[in-house]
Write an enzyme that holds these catalytic residues in place. Sequence first.
Site, PDB file in Angstrom:
ATOM      1  CG  ASP A  94      -2.462   0.998   0.841  1.00 46.90           C
ATOM      2  OD1 ASP A  94      -2.205   1.949   0.645  1.00 46.90           O
ATOM      3  OD2 ASP A  94      -3.071   0.367   2.099  1.00 46.90           O
ATOM      4  CG  ASP A 189      -3.602   6.238   0.642  1.00 47.69           C
ATOM      5  OD1 ASP A 189      -4.685   5.342   0.859  1.00 47.69           O
ATOM      6  OD2 ASP A 189      -3.265   7.297   0.872  1.00 47.69           O
ATOM      7  CD  GLU A 241      -8.174   5.400  -0.986  1.00 53.06           C
ATOM      8  OE1 GLU A 241      -9.505   5.584   0.244  1.00 53.06           O
ATOM      9  OE2 GLU A 241      -7.868   5.565  -0.784  1.00 53.06           O
ATOM     10  CG  HIS A 315      -8.541  -0.064   5.399  1.00 51.76           C
ATOM     11  ND1 HIS A 315      -8.929   0.136   3.903  1.00 51.76           N
ATOM     12  CD2 HIS A 315      -7.918   1.160   5.653  1.00 51.76           C
ATOM     13  CE1 HIS A 315      -7.921   0.677   3.522  1.00 51.76           C
ATOM     14  NE2 HIS A 315      -7.573   1.742   4.534  1.00 51.76           N
ATOM     15  CG  ASP A 316     -10.402   3.588   4.456  1.00 53.15           C
ATOM     16  OD1 ASP A 316     -10.157   3.533   5.482  1.00 53.15           O
ATOM     17  OD2 ASP A 316     -10.247   3.835   3.643  1.00 53.15           O
TER      18      ASP A 316
HETATM   19  C1  GLC Z   1      -7.433   6.371   2.200  1.00 53.61           C
HETATM   20  C2  GLC Z   1      -7.283   5.425   3.206  1.00 53.61           C
HETATM   21  C3  GLC Z   1      -7.066   5.418   4.352  1.00 53.61           C
HETATM   22  C4  GLC Z   1      -6.796   7.270   4.743  1.00 53.61           C
HETATM   23  C5  GLC Z   1      -6.421   7.781   3.811  1.00 53.61           C
HETATM   24  C6  GLC Z   1      -5.508   8.663   3.686  1.00 53.61           C
HETATM   25  O1  GLC Z   1      -8.335   5.953   1.993  1.00 53.61           O
HETATM   26  O2  GLC Z   1      -8.032   4.211   2.735  1.00 53.61           O
HETATM   27  O3  GLC Z   1      -7.766   4.158   5.085  1.00 53.61           O
HETATM   28  O4  GLC Z   1      -6.803   7.092   5.862  1.00 53.61           O
HETATM   29  O5  GLC Z   1      -6.278   7.054   2.468  1.00 53.61           O
HETATM   30  O6  GLC Z   1      -4.116   8.658   3.446  1.00 53.61           O
END
Ligand code: GLC
Length: 535
Positions: A94, A189, A241, A315-316
């Site tokens: 990640d 990310d 993402e 995880h979010d």
């Molecule tokens: C992404 C991650 C999340 C994190 C954010 C900032 O959305 O999945 O868990 O808090 O980025 O890095």
Amino acid sequence: MFNDKVVYQIYPKSFKDTNGNGMGDLQGIISELDYLENLGVDILWLTPIFISPQNDNGYDVEDYYKVDPLFGTDEDLEELIKKTKERGMEIMFDMVLNHSSTAHPWFQKALAGDKKYQDYYFFTKESVNWQSKFGGSAFEYVEELDLYYLHLFDKTQADLNWANDEVFQELCKIVNFWLEKGIRGFRFDVINLISKPQDFEDDLEGDGRRFYTDGRHAHEYLHRLNNATFGRYDGVMTVGELSSTSIEEAVKYANPKNEELGTIFNFHHLKVDYKNSDKWALKDFDLQEFKDIMISWQLAMQEEDTLMSLFLNNHDQPRAVSRFGDDSYEAATMLASCMQLMRGVPFIYQGEEIGLPNAYFVTIKDYRDIESLNYFKILKDTLSEAEILKILQARSRDNGRTPMPWNHSKNYGFTNSNEPWLPLSKSDDLKTVEENLKDSNSIYHFYQKLNKLRHEDDVISKGSIRFLNENHPSLLVYIRKYENKEYLHINNFYKDEVDYELINNNGRIVLNNYKRKSLEKTFQLSPYETLVIEL
Ligand code: GLC
């Protein structure tokens, strides 16, 4: 193309603790490689394990080259990579390259007044009204410098300036370092936020996101990153993402011709229970909206021969089995079957394969997530504590982060410590891994079947998709087709039984979460039933 692969997301902190510090670790993952291999997954995505102050659970990176001692040592990581490969699986890392922790030496030098490193970030004389995604202003004032810096997330996560070529080269160096170590997958990310405007201005219409989401150079930066790093290797799976993106942009990121990313995560389908687009306002999920989104994304991706990722959990997110279902076996298996057999790349998030439900915490003391704690404070201006706790029970990211229940020993076998870093789910009937493995009709075994279909059946990996009964109030129905073979896939999203009429009942049952043995032309779907028929 990765359309016959399955990714399994591990949240290392909550997977398995072997050193008794209350947090999961790399040796914990190594000790469960049999479990993962038997499940039939190909790529293990680990959320960040680099050195970090852990303000945002590792998404605030202080050293991109070193394992955080919380999780083990660099040697543990090498062992994990090696042992994973021996089983024909790969590790996906990640990469948090949109921002670094403010504890990173680059930021520390910037704070000490070094102009070169101030240029690694966005330091400005004045702030504008943009909002951080975790609540509050996106600009933090630094008194010693009399300057502000930009942080789209927590104030300890400072945004990196990709327009500065030195930064870009540093980021390529990091990715290449891990490729050389044998990493063959990357999840990037919030990668569509990397291109910021040259000048910042107040957003009079919103929270600022329209100025930096899919920014002007985002595609160009990704194309260059691809060519300078993972694009030089064969078989590296990447997923970006994408925050608040559009279909048009997403298709561009994932289109193989553009040499940017292998696949993407978008979240539109996971906002269908937000009231007026507000995550902190509760509403029952809207199936029609969910279907409309899935249909348009699936068809747009298919049109461009591009892959999207297929997921309802990470995880979010709160747990899909609690959010769109009723924590039952039937709901868990229907949701999995419905999503994973669409066109794209399926992602399983640790725990969903055993039906792990939401956390059901009743006190703020149990929460750890920075976003939840921030909003607990922010919402106090307008709501009572009981109301806020109810919202967190449905929406907090900690719902998806509770530790894995392995068996019925102390702390469900997750840790020997008296204090797991985050409490385990308070649900009354958690089914543990051990129980799932023993029961041949468990959710785990259903996931095994799904993974086998993904690996072995061309209809699932290569087939086209089209949708039927698009406006049905409780069913999501689609057809996958490859060469002369066609599968009809019917999913009942609710507890009420539903009549369904087949054109003919000669089909073969490929998959079902009830004990249906034969088909009638007109029949009733049971609560949360999923049924795949070869026509
Ligand atoms: C992404 C991650 C999340 C994190 C954010 C900032 O959305 O999945 O868990 O808090 O980025 O890095």
